[in-house]
Design a protein around this motif. Sequence first.
Motif, mmCIF file in Angstrom:
data_model
loop_
_atom_site.group_PDB
_atom_site.id
_atom_site.type_symbol
_atom_site.label_atom_id
_atom_site.label_comp_id
_atom_site.label_asym_id
_atom_site.label_seq_id
_atom_site.Cartn_x
_atom_site.Cartn_y
_atom_site.Cartn_z
ATOM 1 N N ARG A 208 0.801 -1.219 0.000
ATOM 2 C CA ARG A 208 0.000 0.000 0.000
ATOM 3 C C ARG A 208 0.840 1.278 0.000
ATOM 4 O O ARG A 208 0.350 2.347 -0.373
ATOM 5 C CB ARG A 208 -0.931 -0.006 1.209
ATOM 6 N N SER A 233 0.940 -7.235 -1.951
ATOM 7 C CA SER A 233 0.153 -7.508 -0.753
ATOM 8 C C SER A 233 -1.330 -7.390 -1.131
ATOM 9 O O SER A 233 -1.684 -6.925 -2.223
ATOM 10 C CB SER A 233 0.505 -6.520 0.357
ATOM 11 N N ARG A 234 -2.162 -7.768 -0.200
ATOM 12 C CA ARG A 234 -3.588 -7.866 -0.519
ATOM 13 C C ARG A 234 -4.274 -6.547 -0.912
ATOM 14 O O ARG A 234 -5.093 -6.543 -1.837
ATOM 15 C CB ARG A 234 -4.308 -8.488 0.675
ATOM 16 N N GLN A 247 -1.171 -12.107 -5.546
ATOM 17 C CA GLN A 247 -1.221 -11.830 -4.097
ATOM 18 C C GLN A 247 -0.443 -12.855 -3.293
ATOM 19 O O GLN A 247 -0.638 -14.066 -3.413
ATOM 20 C CB GLN A 247 -2.676 -11.816 -3.620
ATOM 21 N N VAL A 248 0.423 -12.337 -2.414
ATOM 22 C CA VAL A 248 1.212 -13.190 -1.527
ATOM 23 C C VAL A 248 0.573 -13.162 -0.148
ATOM 24 O O VAL A 248 0.221 -12.101 0.350
ATOM 25 C CB VAL A 248 2.654 -12.640 -1.428
ATOM 26 N N SER A 251 -4.245 -15.557 2.338
ATOM 27 C CA SER A 251 -5.341 -15.781 1.393
ATOM 28 C C SER A 251 -4.853 -15.615 -0.038
ATOM 29 O O SER A 251 -5.642 -15.580 -0.975
ATOM 30 C CB SER A 251 -6.509 -14.841 1.689
ATOM 31 N N SER A 266 3.938 -3.456 5.086
ATOM 32 C CA SER A 266 4.181 -3.331 6.524
ATOM 33 C C SER A 266 4.682 -4.631 7.156
ATOM 34 O O SER A 266 5.431 -4.606 8.119
ATOM 35 C CB SER A 266 2.900 -2.874 7.233
ATOM 36 N N GLN A 270 -0.643 -11.845 8.043
ATOM 37 C CA GLN A 270 -1.282 -12.533 6.912
ATOM 38 C C GLN A 270 -0.427 -12.441 5.654
ATOM 39 O O GLN A 270 -0.502 -13.293 4.778
ATOM 40 C CB GLN A 270 -2.670 -11.938 6.622
ATOM 41 N N HIS A 271 0.372 -11.390 5.556
ATOM 42 C CA HIS A 271 1.288 -11.287 4.416
ATOM 43 C C HIS A 271 2.512 -12.162 4.646
ATOM 44 O O HIS A 271 2.914 -12.936 3.769
ATOM 45 C CB HIS A 271 1.703 -9.833 4.191
ATOM 46 N N ASN A 285 11.046 0.364 3.367
ATOM 47 C CA ASN A 285 9.920 0.922 4.098
ATOM 48 C C ASN A 285 10.427 2.125 4.899
ATOM 49 O O ASN A 285 11.482 2.052 5.514
ATOM 50 C CB ASN A 285 9.342 -0.151 5.043
ATOM 51 N N LEU A 304 10.233 4.994 -0.564
ATOM 52 C CA LEU A 304 10.350 4.083 -1.716
ATOM 53 C C LEU A 304 10.414 4.845 -3.030
ATOM 54 O O LEU A 304 10.986 4.357 -4.017
ATOM 55 C CB LEU A 304 9.204 3.060 -1.706
HETATM 56 C C1 LIG Z 1 -8.448 -13.097 6.835
HETATM 57 C C2 LIG Z 1 -7.400 -12.161 6.266
HETATM 58 C C3 LIG Z 1 -6.587 -12.600 5.254
HETATM 59 C C4 LIG Z 1 -5.605 -11.757 4.727
HETATM 60 N N1 LIG Z 1 -4.791 -12.232 3.728
HETATM 61 C C5 LIG Z 1 -3.797 -11.435 3.278
HETATM 62 C C6 LIG Z 1 -2.900 -11.907 2.280
HETATM 63 O O1 LIG Z 1 -3.010 -13.026 1.766
HETATM 64 N N2 LIG Z 1 -1.899 -11.093 1.882
HETATM 65 C C7 LIG Z 1 -1.728 -9.827 2.391
HETATM 66 O O2 LIG Z 1 -0.782 -9.137 1.985
HETATM 67 N N3 LIG Z 1 -2.579 -9.362 3.323
HETATM 68 C C8 LIG Z 1 -3.610 -10.115 3.758
HETATM 69 N N4 LIG Z 1 -4.465 -9.627 4.668
HETATM 70 C C9 LIG Z 1 -4.376 -8.181 5.005
HETATM 71 C C10 LIG Z 1 -3.316 -7.881 6.031
HETATM 72 O O3 LIG Z 1 -3.869 -7.987 7.325
HETATM 73 C C11 LIG Z 1 -2.794 -6.436 5.853
HETATM 74 O O4 LIG Z 1 -3.866 -5.544 5.898
HETATM 75 C C12 LIG Z 1 -2.037 -6.225 4.549
HETATM 76 O O5 LIG Z 1 -1.050 -7.198 4.371
HETATM 77 C C13 LIG Z 1 -1.378 -4.856 4.558
HETATM 78 O O6 LIG Z 1 -0.844 -4.609 3.308
HETATM 79 P P1 LIG Z 1 0.357 -3.589 3.141
HETATM 80 O O7 LIG Z 1 1.515 -4.014 3.963
HETATM 81 O O8 LIG Z 1 0.587 -3.404 1.674
HETATM 82 O O9 LIG Z 1 -0.280 -2.213 3.654
HETATM 83 P P2 LIG Z 1 -0.048 -1.412 5.003
HETATM 84 O O10 LIG Z 1 -0.204 -2.264 6.182
HETATM 85 O O11 LIG Z 1 -0.879 -0.201 4.882
HETATM 86 O O12 LIG Z 1 1.490 -1.012 4.937
HETATM 87 C C14 LIG Z 1 2.020 -0.087 4.050
HETATM 88 C C15 LIG Z 1 3.483 0.108 4.436
HETATM 89 O O13 LIG Z 1 4.088 0.973 3.491
HETATM 90 C C16 LIG Z 1 4.952 1.861 4.206
HETATM 91 N N5 LIG Z 1 5.055 3.078 3.399
HETATM 92 C C17 LIG Z 1 4.077 4.004 3.145
HETATM 93 N N6 LIG Z 1 4.546 4.945 2.318
HETATM 94 C C18 LIG Z 1 5.851 4.639 2.057
HETATM 95 C C19 LIG Z 1 6.869 5.257 1.281
HETATM 96 N N7 LIG Z 1 6.648 6.375 0.565
HETATM 97 N N8 LIG Z 1 8.080 4.662 1.255
HETATM 98 C C20 LIG Z 1 8.345 3.518 1.946
HETATM 99 N N9 LIG Z 1 7.399 2.906 2.696
HETATM 100 C C21 LIG Z 1 6.173 3.457 2.740
HETATM 101 C C22 LIG Z 1 4.287 2.099 5.546
HETATM 102 O O14 LIG Z 1 5.248 2.438 6.520
HETATM 103 C C23 LIG Z 1 3.659 0.746 5.818
HETATM 104 O O15 LIG Z 1 4.535 -0.058 6.598
HETATM 105 C C24 LIG Z 1 -5.454 -10.437 5.219
HETATM 106 C C25 LIG Z 1 -6.287 -10.001 6.256
HETATM 107 C C26 LIG Z 1 -7.249 -10.848 6.772
HETATM 108 C C27 LIG Z 1 -8.111 -10.360 7.890
#
Ligand SMILES: Cc1cc2nc3c(=O)[nH]c(=O)nc-3n(C[C@H](O)[C@H](O)[C@H](O)COP(=O)(O)OP(=O)(O)OC[C@H]3O[C@@H](n4cnc5c(N)ncnc54)[C@H](O)[C@@H]3O)c2cc1C
Length: 317
Positions: A208, A233-234, A247-248, A251, A266, A270-271, A285, A304
């Motif tokens: 994200r 990520s999701r 998707q890694v 799920s 992050s 789950q990731h 990050n 990033l």
């Molecule tokens: C039942 C269930 C199943 C799930 N299955 C999965 C799954 O299979 N895969 C999965 O990935 N998730 C899954 N999730 C979701 C999971 O809980 C997280 O919400 C998800 O992994 C978060 O994705 P993210 O790390 O991309 O986003 P975020 O948690 O929002 O993290 C974004 C990161 O980017 C960093 N960032 C922001 N801007 C910048 C920048 N400019 N430069 C550098 N860093 C930056 C932030 O510091 C933060 O650490 C599941 C959730 C549930 C409830």
Amino acid sequence: MTVLAVAEHRRGELRDVSFEVITAGRELADATGGELHVAVISGAVDEYAERLNREGVDAVHTVERGEEFNHDVYVQAIEQLADAVDPTYVVAPNSVNGLDYVPAVASRLDLPLVTDAVALDVDDGLTVTRELYSGKAEGELDVAGERAVVTIRGGEWPAADGTGEAPIDSFDVDVDESAVRSTVTGFQEVGAGDVDITDADVLVSVGRGIEEEDNLDIIEDLADALGATVSASRPIVDNGWLPKDRQVGQSGKVVTPDVYIAIGISGAVQHVAGMKGAETIVAINDDPSAPIYDIADYGIVDDLFDVVPALTEEFSG
Ligand SMILES: Cc1cc2nc3c(=O)[nH]c(=O)nc-3n(C[C@H](O)[C@H](O)[C@H](O)COP(=O)(O)OP(=O)(O)OC[C@H]3O[C@@H](n4cnc5c(N)ncnc54)[C@H](O)[C@@H]3O)c2cc1C
């Protein structure tokens, strides 16, 4: 005491988990002072058997029958192999195929079944470690009785290597054709023509932190420069910015590349459940307290949008 490990292949390729079941099976065989037998069923079994003949394998059994996985054939083959080999433990991949045939095998052999093991221990009987609550906790199950069937999670054991000298024998299964009630008629990839991230050696994975779909270009550029594949990520997939098969995670798909570069991810449990088996994990990050740094081998704590283009330039040169 013998351990029977069942290999897996798909569309003419042995899957990596086949070599991981050998490692897990060898562990059990060592703990019980027994032999490790490996079974490979259907497909190019002779070719597969040569490759499965790794260090620590005591025998390889091939069952020639059709090209692809077939539930009824696998169940009959493993039941008959078990009659011949008399295994204490049957070990199979916790894969789509494994979870299809293994429960039926356990039922036919009248053995307890534990799925999705992430660790195995034999002391006074078998203890299986499983992850609970999406990896937030671990539970240990003591298996009653002396024998069991267990499926192992991919990426948790190293792949067996070295060349073995085990005898390879063609096991003649007496298939009851009337009990073969399904046939594979074709294979369709979801998102046809797309890549399989589980096969990639290097994954550039985006989360994200990328903020907008248009910004994915910088991730694609880095992947091109590295000869890597893009995964995500999701939230990226939920937004429809990349297809589901990228998707890694829990799920999504479980991946075990040589290098996994997590960009703006992050490191939610789950990731992490899908990528912690990567050999080397690199995190980019800007938050030094992001959980991804708990498992990263290398980290770049920075924006990033500065780091990724700089890396692309470096690797393009
Ligand atoms: C039942 C269930 C199943 C799930 N299955 C999965 C799954 O299979 N895969 C999965 O990935 N998730 C899954 N999730 C979701 C999971 O809980 C997280 O919400 C998800 O992994 C978060 O994705 P993210 O790390 O991309 O986003 P975020 O948690 O929002 O993290 C974004 C990161 O980017 C960093 N960032 C922001 N801007 C910048 C920048 N400019 N430069 C550098 N860093 C930056 C932030 O510091 C933060 O650490 C599941 C959730 C549930 C409830």
